[in-house]
Scaffold this motif. Structure first.
Motif, PDB file in Angstrom:
ATOM      1  N   TYR A 282      28.916  50.138  18.987  1.00 18.70           N
ATOM      2  CA  TYR A 282      29.581  51.490  18.974  1.00 18.70           C
ATOM      3  C   TYR A 282      29.065  52.305  19.980  1.00 18.70           C
ATOM      4  O   TYR A 282      27.757  52.263  20.377  1.00 18.70           O
ATOM      5  N   GLY A 283      29.686  52.836  21.057  1.00 15.61           N
ATOM      6  CA  GLY A 283      29.359  53.448  21.974  1.00 15.61           C
ATOM      7  C   GLY A 283      30.395  54.313  22.865  1.00 15.61           C
ATOM      8  O   GLY A 283      31.606  54.316  22.371  1.00 15.61           O
ATOM      9  N   GLN A 284      30.109  55.047  23.747  1.00  8.70           N
ATOM     10  CA  GLN A 284      31.035  55.917  24.399  1.00  8.70           C
ATOM     11  C   GLN A 284      30.516  55.929  26.012  1.00  8.70           C
ATOM     12  O   GLN A 284      29.328  55.724  26.245  1.00  8.70           O
ATOM     13  N   THR A 285      31.469  56.136  26.910  1.00  3.07           N
ATOM     14  CA  THR A 285      30.926  56.327  28.156  1.00  3.07           C
ATOM     15  C   THR A 285      30.025  57.280  28.455  1.00  3.07           C
ATOM     16  O   THR A 285      28.918  57.108  29.353  1.00  3.07           O
ATOM     17  N   GLU A 286      30.005  58.293  27.602  1.00 11.63           N
ATOM     18  CA  GLU A 286      29.069  59.433  27.883  1.00 11.63           C
ATOM     19  C   GLU A 286      27.790  59.063  27.657  1.00 11.63           C
ATOM     20  O   GLU A 286      26.807  59.945  27.820  1.00 11.63           O
ATOM     21  N   ALA A 287      27.412  58.022  26.824  1.00  9.60           N
ATOM     22  CA  ALA A 287      26.200  57.392  26.699  1.00  9.60           C
ATOM     23  C   ALA A 287      25.915  56.082  27.259  1.00  9.60           C
ATOM     24  O   ALA A 287      25.182  55.311  26.718  1.00  9.60           O
ATOM     25  N   THR A 288      26.449  56.148  28.490  1.00  7.55           N
ATOM     26  CA  THR A 288      26.287  54.921  29.108  1.00  7.55           C
ATOM     27  C   THR A 288      26.653  53.569  28.522  1.00  7.55           C
ATOM     28  O   THR A 288      26.082  52.718  28.763  1.00  7.55           O
ATOM     29  N   TYR A 333      24.210  62.028  19.090  1.00  4.65           N
ATOM     30  CA  TYR A 333      23.376  61.025  19.413  1.00  4.65           C
ATOM     31  C   TYR A 333      22.288  61.749  20.188  1.00  4.65           C
ATOM     32  O   TYR A 333      22.629  62.409  21.375  1.00  4.65           O
ATOM     33  N   SER A 334      21.081  61.211  20.323  1.00  2.00           N
ATOM     34  CA  SER A 334      19.914  61.724  21.472  1.00  2.00           C
ATOM     35  C   SER A 334      19.498  60.211  21.902  1.00  2.00           C
ATOM     36  O   SER A 334      19.325  59.250  21.234  1.00  2.00           O
ATOM     37  N   GLY A 335      19.208  60.297  22.999  1.00  2.00           N
ATOM     38  CA  GLY A 335      18.491  59.095  23.697  1.00  2.00           C
ATOM     39  C   GLY A 335      18.593  59.346  25.283  1.00  2.00           C
ATOM     40  O   GLY A 335      19.424  60.312  25.968  1.00  2.00           O
ATOM     41  N   LEU A 340      24.505  63.014  32.228  1.00  2.00           N
ATOM     42  CA  LEU A 340      24.107  64.467  32.824  1.00  2.00           C
ATOM     43  C   LEU A 340      24.964  65.308  32.209  1.00  2.00           C
ATOM     44  O   LEU A 340      24.685  66.555  32.099  1.00  2.00           O
ATOM     45  N   GLY A 341      26.239  64.979  32.310  1.00  2.00           N
ATOM     46  CA  GLY A 341      27.344  65.954  31.820  1.00  2.00           C
ATOM     47  C   GLY A 341      28.527  65.609  32.676  1.00  2.00           C
ATOM     48  O   GLY A 341      28.522  64.433  33.052  1.00  2.00           O
ATOM     49  N   TYR A 342      29.576  66.321  32.347  1.00  2.00           N
ATOM     50  CA  TYR A 342      30.932  65.987  33.008  1.00  2.00           C
ATOM     51  C   TYR A 342      31.135  66.511  34.648  1.00  2.00           C
ATOM     52  O   TYR A 342      30.416  67.236  35.142  1.00  2.00           O
ATOM     53  N   ARG A 351      25.453  69.214  40.227  1.00  2.00           N
ATOM     54  CA  ARG A 351      24.749  69.860  38.914  1.00  2.00           C
ATOM     55  C   ARG A 351      23.930  68.715  38.514  1.00  2.00           C
ATOM     56  O   ARG A 351      23.963  67.369  38.654  1.00  2.00           O
ATOM     57  N   GLY A 352      22.720  69.244  37.970  1.00  2.00           N
ATOM     58  CA  GLY A 352      21.965  68.449  37.111  1.00  2.00           C
ATOM     59  C   GLY A 352      22.195  68.150  35.580  1.00  2.00           C
ATOM     60  O   GLY A 352      23.409  68.104  35.484  1.00  2.00           O
ATOM     61  N   ARG A 353      21.187  67.994  34.663  1.00  2.00           N
ATOM     62  CA  ARG A 353      21.544  67.629  33.266  1.00  2.00           C
ATOM     63  C   ARG A 353      22.176  69.025  32.809  1.00  2.00           C
ATOM     64  O   ARG A 353      21.656  70.010  32.941  1.00  2.00           O
ATOM     65  N   THR A 354      23.183  68.821  32.151  1.00  2.00           N
ATOM     66  CA  THR A 354      23.706  70.111  31.393  1.00  2.00           C
ATOM     67  C   THR A 354      24.164  69.712  29.923  1.00  2.00           C
ATOM     68  O   THR A 354      24.425  70.336  29.277  1.00  2.00           O
ATOM     69  N   VAL A 355      23.714  68.284  29.625  1.00  2.00           N
ATOM     70  CA  VAL A 355      23.960  67.929  28.136  1.00  2.00           C
ATOM     71  C   VAL A 355      22.616  67.242  27.887  1.00  2.00           C
ATOM     72  O   VAL A 355      22.171  66.291  28.587  1.00  2.00           O
ATOM     73  N   THR A 356      22.163  67.530  26.607  1.00  2.00           N
ATOM     74  CA  THR A 356      20.894  66.691  26.105  1.00  2.00           C
ATOM     75  C   THR A 356      20.988  66.005  25.229  1.00  2.00           C
ATOM     76  O   THR A 356      20.832  64.774  24.941  1.00  2.00           O
ATOM     77  N   ASP A 357      22.033  66.429  24.098  1.00  2.00           N
ATOM     78  CA  ASP A 357      22.583  65.488  22.903  1.00  2.00           C
ATOM     79  C   ASP A 357      24.047  65.362  22.976  1.00  2.00           C
ATOM     80  O   ASP A 357      24.754  66.229  23.542  1.00  2.00           O
ATOM     81  N   LEU A 358      24.424  64.304  22.551  1.00  2.00           N
ATOM     82  CA  LEU A 358      25.947  63.916  22.559  1.00  2.00           C
ATOM     83  C   LEU A 358      26.610  64.292  21.368  1.00  2.00           C
ATOM     84  O   LEU A 358      26.315  63.313  20.387  1.00  2.00           O
ATOM     85  N   HIS A 359      27.511  65.029  21.214  1.00  2.00           N
ATOM     86  CA  HIS A 359      28.381  65.230  20.044  1.00  2.00           C
ATOM     87  C   HIS A 359      29.515  64.342  20.253  1.00  2.00           C
ATOM     88  O   HIS A 359      30.301  64.536  21.238  1.00  2.00           O
TER      89      HIS A 359
END
Length: 874
Positions: A282-288, A333-335, A340-342, A351-359
């Motif tokens: 299970y995955g999403q592009t947002e979680a690499t 998800y956290s990891g 970094l963000g969209y 921009r640097g990191r704008t997301v820490t946890d993935l909803h």
């Protein structure tokens, strides 16, 4: 010799450690395997170094058109190793390349030219953008569209996710992964990254798993794994994967959408039987790419679960107002692999990191066993055939085109409710075209419903649940004209063709990726389908029956189509032969003329049609058998009904005729009882052919040697053709046993793709047909001439009215043969020609009635199954 430390000396030491910079550490181990040979890690590292030097040390935004080729892979690795952010786009989608190039103005554009050579378009030496130091990769959330909304991934994201995947899959240096997914898709890219991280091999190919050459390469490369999305398993079913011998296969991974639990259980048990593991992920592009995996030993027992978090990651459930209860919530998800963000604009690249946890947007629950399951969606985003779609954006899009609508997701379908203007009609086709054009969805995945007013809740808010429950409207008939009164041929788009196929083949599962063969079309429906398509399209390629509807619609005619209103047409030779043969058969029996050989020619045409309609290379063995049995039933059932109907009123037949056993049981001196010999022979031959193709070994042989197999069967048939064993002197051999070599030659004729093969099958026919009818050389000549015509001339020039008559005769030929024995004696003594005409017309009438009864019966059975499913669901 290059080493990891001096591979790219211009890159600052602060650059994060990355697998792309450590390739040379694996020395002479095999990195890439292709049809053209092997490439070691040392050689790969040198290629990467040269390409990195070409890109330079000043960071630039590199747009790379992805493809499963060594040159593209080298460019991707070089850009990563040299610190250039990569915007990876689908190389097979020119529109996506154009739109993303326009949206992000990359400094370097790399893609293949028309000759297949990689071309570097270096637009500037210094980047026009401010690029964040951590930015490594930009991917589309859908993986295939040209949407400007991209996921920003860092070097740490790529490294962490590759290490995580390599850990739980236990990837070792001896593993070799086949690239079954495209490079630009995050799932396919994660396979490459994780294997290069561990010094494993990549079998680099763009061949489909439905192609026999893929499995030849897979075995030759001693591949140990491949990745699959849900649709891949449909292809595996069709190719007979369960029967393939893959001695080095260690595991199969699945992601890219939910695989039905019964399919998970089936493939998990298949892997257990054959010694390989199934990893559901299970995955999403947002979680690499990866967030969870299901340990293989739990797949059969927990097929509905996504499993446990990947190493280094964790889940938590956040309460959601639409999903009350302590055991469910939105899956967060956290990891280290969280993006970094969209990015939606070039300025976002700074921009640097704008997301820490993935909803994730998914509603999950944690089972007592510690496994996670997905039970719903928290947002209105829906995933349709692997593409993420926001129904709210679809509504906005449609409003901009003048349509007021509500949209909701249902399974693998987007449901659109559109209002009907006062006094007007809803442009259902226009709505569907707007949505499919914007999102790249196939028409079958967009269900459009015209409603008087949009459904709303008492509060006035949209009632999306009511939208999901909308029932499809009746399918329009192919003769209906569009509201603007244009000609059907001009308005015939992919959706219209799907409706046409559904109407003629009586199927409810027609999609743009369907073909006549994949839908179970046979020789009886082929005539109506081909003539109708030839009329509405103005042209028809010889292999139309194997082409998908989408491909058929965009095929350009080899020659200009006839002018509007012109009667000029073409007629397929097989249809013409069936029409002529049935007229010759009936006319010769009435003695208005004497041109025999039509029935034996029809046996050859039957073999030709078996090969064309039932031996689809992408269909699995069981599907082929089912199609064959359906065709046998369409011959046997109307025959048994007619014989049962006339048996009490005539002494011409015996009880053995009723069961199509006269040629076996006799009495063989009963002259009129042999009138159905052709029906019996055709039935026996088809039963034998289907039974033979149902054998796994024969099915494999047919796929590998599609021409040699029927030629071998034809050669074996010469034993009974010439009675080499003397069986005819001791036993009565049924006509099926004596004449089946003709059927096999027709089968071979359909599979003869080269001039050499056509010459060979022609020589075989010319050498063996003469003498089959002792003392009747003209009869031999009729069968031989018809066979030669079938092999060498695929279409004949014709006229519109001739096509209509030939089509009716050919599609009704079985029914005409059945009934003419009872019709012509009633009129023959008066005049032979009216008897011929009456026999043909009665058989056509019986065919019409039989077809309508069959379709109504099918509709009734489908309705009963649907009601049963609804009752079980309730």
């Amino acid at each position: 010799m290059l080493t990891p430390s001096d591979l790219l000396p211009g890159i600052p030491d602060a650059t994060p450690p990355l697998f792309a910079r450590r390739l040379a550490a694996y020395g002479d181990r095999t990195a890439l395997l292709t049809d053209g040979g092997e490439l070691s890690y040392r050689a790969l590292a040198e290629k990467v170094a040269r390409t990195a030097a070409r890109l330079g040390t000043r960071r630039r935004l590199v747009l790379l058109a992805g493809a499963n080729t060594a040159d593209v892979l080298v460019t991707y690795l070089a850009a990563l190793a040299a610190g250039h952010p990569v915007l990876l786009v689908p190389g097979d989608n020119e529109e996506a390349v154009r739109s993303l190039t326009a949206a992000y103005d990359p400094d370097v554009v790399v893609g293949a030219d028309r000759s297949g050579q990689l071309r570097f378009d270096e637009r500037r030496a210094v980047s026009a953008h401010e690029l964040h130091p951590d930015l490594a990769l930009l991917l589309s959330t859908s993986g295939s569209t040209g949407s400007p909304k991209l996921v920003r991934l860092s070097y740490d994201n790529l490294q962490a996710n590759a290490e995580s995947i390599a850990t739980y899959l236990d990837i070792g240096e001896d593993d070799r992964a086949a690239t079954t997914l495209p490079l630009h898709y995050c799932y396919g890219l994660s396979v490459i990254n994780s294997h290069l991280l561990r010094g494993a091999g990549l079998v680099l190919t763009d061949l489909s798993v439905a192609d026999d050459r893929f499995w030849d390469l897979f075995r030759a490369a001693r591949a140990t794994t491949f990745a699959a999305v849900p649709y891949t398993f449909d292809l595996l079913d069709r190719t007979g994967f369960a029967g393939l011998r893959l001695p080095h296969l260690r595991y199969v991974t699945q992601a890219g959408g939910r695989l039905a639990p019964d399919r998970v259980r089936h493939y998990a048990e298949l892997g257990r039987r054959d010694g390989w593991d199934l990893y559901v992920m299970y995955g999403q592009t947002e979680a690499t790419a990866r967030m969870a995996y299901l340990p293989p030993h739990l797949a059969a027992g927990h097929p509905e679960a996504i499993g446990v978090p990947v190493p280094g990651g964790s889940f938590r459930l956040e309460a959601h107002p639409d999903w009350p209860g302590q055991d469910t919530g939105e899956l967060v998800y956290s990891g280290p692999n969280v993006m970094l963000g969209y990015a939606e604009h070039p300025r976002d690249l700074a921009r640097g990191r704008t997301v820490t946890d993935l909803h994730t947007g998914d509603i999950g629950r944690r089972t007592p066993d510690g496994l996670y399951e997905i039970v719903g969606r928290s947002s209105r985003f829906v995933k349709i055939l692997g593409l993420r779609v926001d129904p709210e954006r679809v509504e906005t899009l449609l409003l901009g085109h003048g349509f007021t609508a509500l949209c909701a997701g249902r399974d693998d379908e987007l449901v659109v409710a559109v209002t009907v203007p006062d006094g007007g009609e809803a442009d259902v086709v226009g709505v569907r075209r707007t949505v499919t054009g914007a999102y790249g969805l196939p028409p079958r995945a967009v269900a459009v419903h015209a409603v008087p007013q949009l459904p709303r809740l008492p509060t006035g808010k949209p009632d999306y649940e009511a939208v999901r429950r909308l029932v499809p409207a009746p399918t329009p008939t192919p003769d209906e004209r569009p509201p603007d009164g244009t000609d059907p041929a001009d308005a015939m788009d992919v959706t219209d063709l799907c409706r046409l196929y559904a109407e003629i083949l009586d199927r409810t599962d027609v999609t743009p990726e369907s073909s006549f063969v994949s839908l179970g079309g046979d020789s009886l429906s082929y005539v109506e389908m081909s003539l109708t398509l030839e009329r509405v399209l103005g042209h028809l390629p010889p292999d139309w029956h194997t082409r998908t509807i989408r491909d058929l619609r965009r095929t350009e005619p080899a020659q200009p189509p006839p002018r509007e209103g012109s009667p000029r047409r073409t007629l397929e030779t097989s249809i013409a032969l069936r029409a002529v043969a049935i007229v010759l058969i009936v006319g010769s029996h009435i003695h208005v003329f004497y041109v025999k050989g039509g029935a034996h020619l029809l046996l050859a045409v039957a073999g030709y049609n078996l090969a064309r309609f039932h031996l689809n290379p992408t269909a699995e063995r069981r599907e082929r058998v089912r199609h064959g049995l359906r065709s046998i039933a369409r011959i046997v059932l109307p025959s048994l009904f007619w014989i049962a109907l006339v048996l009490p009123f005539t002494d011409d037949y015996v009880l053995a005729n009723l069961f199509l056993l006269h040629s076996v049981l006799g009495p063989h001196d009963h002259e009129t009882a042999v009138q159905f010999w052709f029906i019996e022979a055709l039935t026996y031959i088809l039963v034998a052919a289907v039974a033979l193709l149902g054998l796994r070994s024969v099915d494999r042989a047919e796929r590998r040697f599609p021409f040699a197999l029927p030629m071998t069967i034809a050669a074996l048939g010469l034993i009974t053709r010439y009675d080499l064993l003397g069986l005819g002197n001791r036993f009565h051999l049924p006509s099926a046993a004596v004449a089946f070599w003709l059927f096999a030659l027709g089968w071979a004729a359909a599979k003869a793709d080269t001039t050499r093969q056509r010459v060979l099958v022609t020589v075989a026919a010319v050498a063996t047909i003469p003498g089959f009818f002792p003392g009747e050389p003209f009869r031999d000549a009729v069968v031989t001439a018809g066979f030669v015509l079938l092999v060498w001339v695929r279409t004949l020039p014709s006229r519109d009215r001739v096509n209509t008559v030939a089509g009716v005769l050919a599609s009704s030929s079985l029914y005409i043969y059945l009934t003419h024995w009872q019709i012509f004696p009633l009129i023959k003594d008066f005049s032979g020609w009216p008897a011929l005409l009456a026999s043909l017309l009665f058989g056509i009438g019986y065919a019409t009635v039989a077809t309508r009864v069959t379709r109504r019966l099918s509709a009734t059975l489908r309705a009963r199954r649907r009601r049963g499913d609804e009752q079980r669901a309730a």
